[in-house]
Design an enzyme around this catalytic site. Structure first.
Site, short mmCIF file in Angstrom:
data_model
loop_
_atom_site.label_atom_id
_atom_site.label_comp_id
_atom_site.label_asym_id
_atom_site.label_seq_id
_atom_site.Cartn_x
_atom_site.Cartn_y
_atom_site.Cartn_z
NE ARG A 150 -3.15 8.28 -8.62
CZ ARG A 150 -3.74 8.09 -7.46
NH1 ARG A 150 -2.72 7.63 -6.63
NH2 ARG A 150 -5.06 8.14 -7.34
CG PHE A 181 -3.07 15.26 2.05
CD1 PHE A 181 -3.69 14.28 2.43
CD2 PHE A 181 -2.44 15.69 0.76
CE1 PHE A 181 -4.28 13.72 1.67
CE2 PHE A 181 -3.20 14.67 -0.03
CZ PHE A 181 -3.95 13.90 0.23
CG ASP A 236 -4.37 8.70 6.92
OD1 ASP A 236 -3.80 9.24 8.10
OD2 ASP A 236 -5.27 9.45 6.46
CD GLU A 253 -3.06 1.71 0.46
OE1 GLU A 253 -2.58 1.62 -0.73
OE2 GLU A 253 -3.98 1.77 0.80
CG ASP A 254 -0.99 4.95 -1.32
OD1 ASP A 254 -1.59 4.19 -0.36
OD2 ASP A 254 -1.50 5.81 -2.07
P1 XMP Z 1 -6.74 4.86 5.67
O1 XMP Z 1 -7.04 6.23 6.43
O2 XMP Z 1 -7.77 4.04 5.59
O3 XMP Z 1 -6.31 5.48 4.20
O4 XMP Z 1 -5.39 4.19 6.37
C1 XMP Z 1 -5.11 5.13 3.48
C2 XMP Z 1 -5.60 5.89 2.05
O5 XMP Z 1 -5.91 7.02 2.56
C3 XMP Z 1 -5.29 7.99 1.40
N1 XMP Z 1 -4.43 8.88 1.97
C4 XMP Z 1 -3.51 9.76 1.45
N2 XMP Z 1 -3.37 9.91 0.20
N3 XMP Z 1 -1.54 11.63 0.71
C5 XMP Z 1 -2.31 10.94 -0.15
O6 XMP Z 1 -2.10 11.11 -1.47
C6 XMP Z 1 -1.85 11.61 2.08
O7 XMP Z 1 -1.10 12.03 2.64
C7 XMP Z 1 -2.74 10.55 2.44
N4 XMP Z 1 -3.14 10.16 3.66
C8 XMP Z 1 -4.21 9.19 3.44
C9 XMP Z 1 -4.45 7.11 0.63
O8 XMP Z 1 -5.41 6.93 -0.47
C10 XMP Z 1 -4.57 5.88 1.22
O9 XMP Z 1 -4.32 4.68 0.60
MG MG Z 2 -4.65 5.02 -1.99
#
Ligand code: XMP
Ligand code: MG
Length: 183
Positions: free
Chosen positions: A163, A150, A101, A97-98
């Site tokens: 991206r 962010f 959060d 995963e990228d």
């Molecule tokens: P959760 O909150 O479910 O979410 O852990 C993970 C997804 O939230 C998005 N996300 C971000 N995307 N910059 C981004 O471009 C950020 O700082 C960021 N924080 C959360 C992302 O889609 C990730 O897969």
């Molecule tokens: Mg994402």
């Protein structure tokens, strides 16, 4: 106020860390088969670099999820919009995963994949925004830990923009998606 970005991790920092992660993974999975599952869209650039730095073989598949909420935050209502096409029962799975959060997305994915009886299921997140967790979740492999900021670039987007940037930037200022000045 316009939106601007500040460099957080350079291309060099990122490539060095990706090689270290690939080295750890190559030794941890040496001698076992491995299926890497990328979470679209954000993880594809990280995953592309990661797999090319591995010294072991692996197979790949992708999953895609949608979460309802604002552009910057998932609401917790998560839905799989593209499933993997591989039977994972009895296999070693590494979910890539990228960014981790709130933890809600990976919690959902791990729970969803676990019931399909993989042999093992581990998670590799390029970034870990630890202070934002809404559910306890620990990734097994993490590229960088970051504060509650962010970020964009290296696969990460804001409204599907940025991206393609090879570095990771912190996005600061006006959050209006129509704001100019960030590019
Ligand atoms: P959760 O909150 O479910 O979410 O852990 C993970 C997804 O939230 C998005 N996300 C971000 N995307 N910059 C981004 O471009 C950020 O700082 C960021 N924080 C959360 C992302 O889609 C990730 O897969
Ligand atoms: Mg994402």
């Amino acid at each position: 106020m316009t939106m601007s970005r500040q460099l957080l991790f350079s291309q060099e920092d990122i490539q060095k860390r990706v090689r270290e992660l690939a080295c750890d993974l190559s030794s941890d999975y040496k001698g076992s088969e491995l299926l890497i599952v990328g979470v679209l869209n954000g993880a594809y650039i990280f995953m592309a670099d990661l797999v090319r730095a591995l010294t072991i073989s692996c197979q790949m598949d992708f999953v895609r999820v949608a979460s309802y909420g604002s552009e910057k935050e998932s609401s917790g209502l998560i839905k799989m919009t593209k499933d993997i096409e591989t039977d994972i029962s009895g296999r070693n799975i590494l979910l890539v995963e990228d960014i981790l959060d709130t933890g809600l997305t990976l919690r959902f994915l791990v729970d969803n994949l676990k019931v399909r009886n993989p042999r093992s299921l581990k998670v590799c997140a390029f970034l870990d925004k630890r202070p934002r967790r809404k559910t306890p979740f620990e990734a097994d492999y993490v590229g960088f830990t970051i504060d509650d900021v962010f970020v964009v670039g290296y696969g990460l987007d804001f409204n599907e923009e940025y991206r393609y940037l090879p570095d990771v930037y912190k996005l600061v200022g006006n959050e209006d998606k129509n704001a100019e000045g960030a590019k």
